[in-house]
Design a protein around this motif. Sequence first.
Motif, mmCIF file in Angstrom:
data_model
loop_
_atom_site.group_PDB
_atom_site.id
_atom_site.type_symbol
_atom_site.label_atom_id
_atom_site.label_comp_id
_atom_site.label_asym_id
_atom_site.label_seq_id
_atom_site.Cartn_x
_atom_site.Cartn_y
_atom_site.Cartn_z
ATOM 1 N N ASN A 1 -4.264 -3.883 -5.660
ATOM 2 C CA ASN A 1 -4.703 -3.628 -4.290
ATOM 3 C C ASN A 1 -3.920 -4.524 -3.315
ATOM 4 O O ASN A 1 -4.243 -5.688 -3.134
ATOM 5 C CB ASN A 1 -6.212 -3.918 -4.250
ATOM 6 N N ILE A 2 -2.867 -3.958 -2.708
ATOM 7 C CA ILE A 2 -1.995 -4.712 -1.788
ATOM 8 C C ILE A 2 -2.387 -4.341 -0.359
ATOM 9 O O ILE A 2 -1.803 -3.445 0.250
ATOM 10 C CB ILE A 2 -0.507 -4.391 -2.053
ATOM 11 N N THR A 3 -3.416 -5.009 0.162
ATOM 12 C CA THR A 3 -3.956 -4.634 1.466
ATOM 13 C C THR A 3 -4.313 -5.867 2.289
ATOM 14 O O THR A 3 -4.538 -6.940 1.738
ATOM 15 C CB THR A 3 -5.241 -3.795 1.300
ATOM 16 N N THR A 4 -4.390 -5.686 3.609
ATOM 17 C CA THR A 4 -4.879 -6.741 4.501
ATOM 18 C C THR A 4 -6.413 -6.642 4.571
ATOM 19 O O THR A 4 -6.988 -5.629 4.135
ATOM 20 C CB THR A 4 -4.215 -6.622 5.886
ATOM 21 N N PRO A 5 -7.112 -7.677 5.073
ATOM 22 C CA PRO A 5 -8.575 -7.787 4.894
ATOM 23 C C PRO A 5 -9.421 -6.553 5.199
ATOM 24 O O PRO A 5 -10.271 -6.163 4.388
ATOM 25 C CB PRO A 5 -8.943 -8.954 5.820
ATOM 26 N N LYS A 6 -9.195 -5.920 6.334
ATOM 27 C CA LYS A 6 -10.017 -4.759 6.708
ATOM 28 C C LYS A 6 -9.956 -3.682 5.625
ATOM 29 O O LYS A 6 -10.971 -3.117 5.218
ATOM 30 C CB LYS A 6 -9.505 -4.216 8.045
ATOM 31 N N PHE A 7 -8.729 -3.389 5.150
ATOM 32 C CA PHE A 7 -8.541 -2.314 4.171
ATOM 33 C C PHE A 7 -8.941 -2.756 2.761
ATOM 34 O O PHE A 7 -9.382 -1.943 1.955
ATOM 35 C CB PHE A 7 -7.088 -1.833 4.214
ATOM 36 N N ALA A 8 -8.795 -4.052 2.489
ATOM 37 C CA ALA A 8 -9.237 -4.574 1.183
ATOM 38 C C ALA A 8 -10.738 -4.372 1.023
ATOM 39 O O ALA A 8 -11.216 -3.918 -0.030
ATOM 40 C CB ALA A 8 -8.887 -6.057 1.069
ATOM 41 N N ALA A 9 -11.493 -4.677 2.066
ATOM 42 C CA ALA A 9 -12.952 -4.497 2.028
ATOM 43 C C ALA A 9 -13.306 -3.020 1.848
ATOM 44 O O ALA A 9 -14.197 -2.666 1.064
ATOM 45 C CB ALA A 9 -13.584 -5.048 3.306
ATOM 46 N N GLN A 10 -12.577 -2.133 2.551
ATOM 47 C CA GLN A 10 -12.825 -0.690 2.409
ATOM 48 C C GLN A 10 -12.574 -0.226 0.979
ATOM 49 O O GLN A 10 -13.351 0.558 0.419
ATOM 50 C CB GLN A 10 -11.892 0.095 3.338
ATOM 51 N N ALA A 11 -11.477 -0.722 0.372
ATOM 52 C CA ALA A 11 -11.105 -0.299 -0.991
ATOM 53 C C ALA A 11 -12.167 -0.720 -2.002
ATOM 54 O O ALA A 11 -12.571 0.064 -2.871
ATOM 55 C CB ALA A 11 -9.748 -0.890 -1.365
ATOM 56 N N ILE A 12 -12.640 -1.962 -1.880
ATOM 57 C CA ILE A 12 -13.645 -2.473 -2.817
ATOM 58 C C ILE A 12 -14.936 -1.660 -2.707
ATOM 59 O O ILE A 12 -15.548 -1.267 -3.700
ATOM 60 C CB ILE A 12 -13.914 -3.980 -2.552
ATOM 61 N N LYS A 13 -15.314 -1.370 -1.468
ATOM 62 C CA LYS A 13 -16.544 -0.606 -1.213
ATOM 63 C C LYS A 13 -16.429 0.835 -1.747
ATOM 64 O O LYS A 13 -17.346 1.354 -2.375
ATOM 65 C CB LYS A 13 -16.788 -0.583 0.300
ATOM 66 N N LYS A 14 -15.283 1.456 -1.486
ATOM 67 C CA LYS A 14 -15.084 2.854 -1.906
ATOM 68 C C LYS A 14 -15.039 2.964 -3.432
ATOM 69 O O LYS A 14 -15.601 3.910 -4.015
ATOM 70 C CB LYS A 14 -13.800 3.425 -1.292
#
Length: 409
Positions: free
Chosen positions: A238-251
């Motif tokens: 998961n190569i993402t910045t904070p906003k998208f990292a949180a979305q990925a974990i949740k999804k």
Amino acid sequence: MSAIHLRLGALAAAVALLAVSSGHALAQKRYDVGATDTEIKIGNIMPYSGPASAYGVIGKTEAAYFNKINAEGGINGRKINFISYDDAYSPPKTVEQARKLVESDEVLLIFNSLGTPPNTAIQKYMNQKKVPQLFVATGATKWNDPKDFPWTMGWQPNYQSESIIYARYILKNHPNARIAVLYQNDDYGKDYLKGFKDGLGSKAASMIMIEESYEVSEPSIDSHIVKLWSSGADVFFNITTPKFAAQAIKKNAEIGWKPLHFLNNVSSSVGSVLKPAGLENAQDIISSNYLKDPTDPQWKNDPGMIAWNEFLDKYYPEANRSDAAVMYGYTVAQGMVHVLKACGDNLTHENIMKQAASIRDLELGGLLPGIKVNTSPTDFAPLAQLQLMRFKGDTWERFGDILSGDVGG
């Protein structure tokens, strides 16, 4: 004979006078624009708004730390005037703010401006102007290029080294992994991806099932996560910045996808990423760090952590202490102060870069034990070591040795 003695005496006196006057010249204060007997003007550019605004607390922490330094008498008697502007993580805006800082505000240097695309946009300009672009807040490998860009220096361990470490871990522990990669479609994301593929070597083509990129302007990455899940992958990088990292974990949790999850360390903050995503959804994620985690109880009586808490109590009481970005801002500001102190009364652009490139085994309170800051005229990568960690309960647990991912070329 006496005439010769007189001449020799006069010559000796002239030499002595010359020595005194050159010594005096050496002791004189030397300044470039942005420094005086009373002030050091430092510029900074942060995404206080926009898709990477979670990082804005770094600039706020740095401002608070420089307030502390000023309250304690400044640096060699000079107060820091810290001028920080918002670029919303938009490279054209970064260019505008950098020009304003250099040409209107006349800062001595730009310190810790954030983001790979924003710093890329101003790198040539800063080097043409010969104004230090110091300790940039991005781990792109390109900042360690003293030959072509002698006025730009990184700070944190570079992205390629970090992803090489993950790749080696996967090869050793999960040699038959089927890997899905999500990355931000810019220099930052591609740098991580390159390191990861280099680390996997000849196995990259067979092990990576799917690569999916997203744009920083997208409101949600949910559809990308569903696509990655449908590939049948059992490892997720998961190569993402904070906003998208949180979305990925949740999804991932929503759709019931439970791969072995590697999260890049720039988004490993408990406060700004894992809590918003739900701590229960973040269990067993693997990341890496070089900083002490403020949420980890093992540091409760650590002198470095005690000093950090005292600083926040007095100068930034509203800070979210579970946010790793606060520790990052504090530590890099300490690095900046170290360089400025080493400059003494020679506050020129050239001497700032010289001192920044002469750091030896510097230990800072926020760094993990065994991790030290080192630079040289041919090595503009101050930090190069990391330790792997796994999320358990409500905190990260470190495991294994302090590692260095060597980047070839």
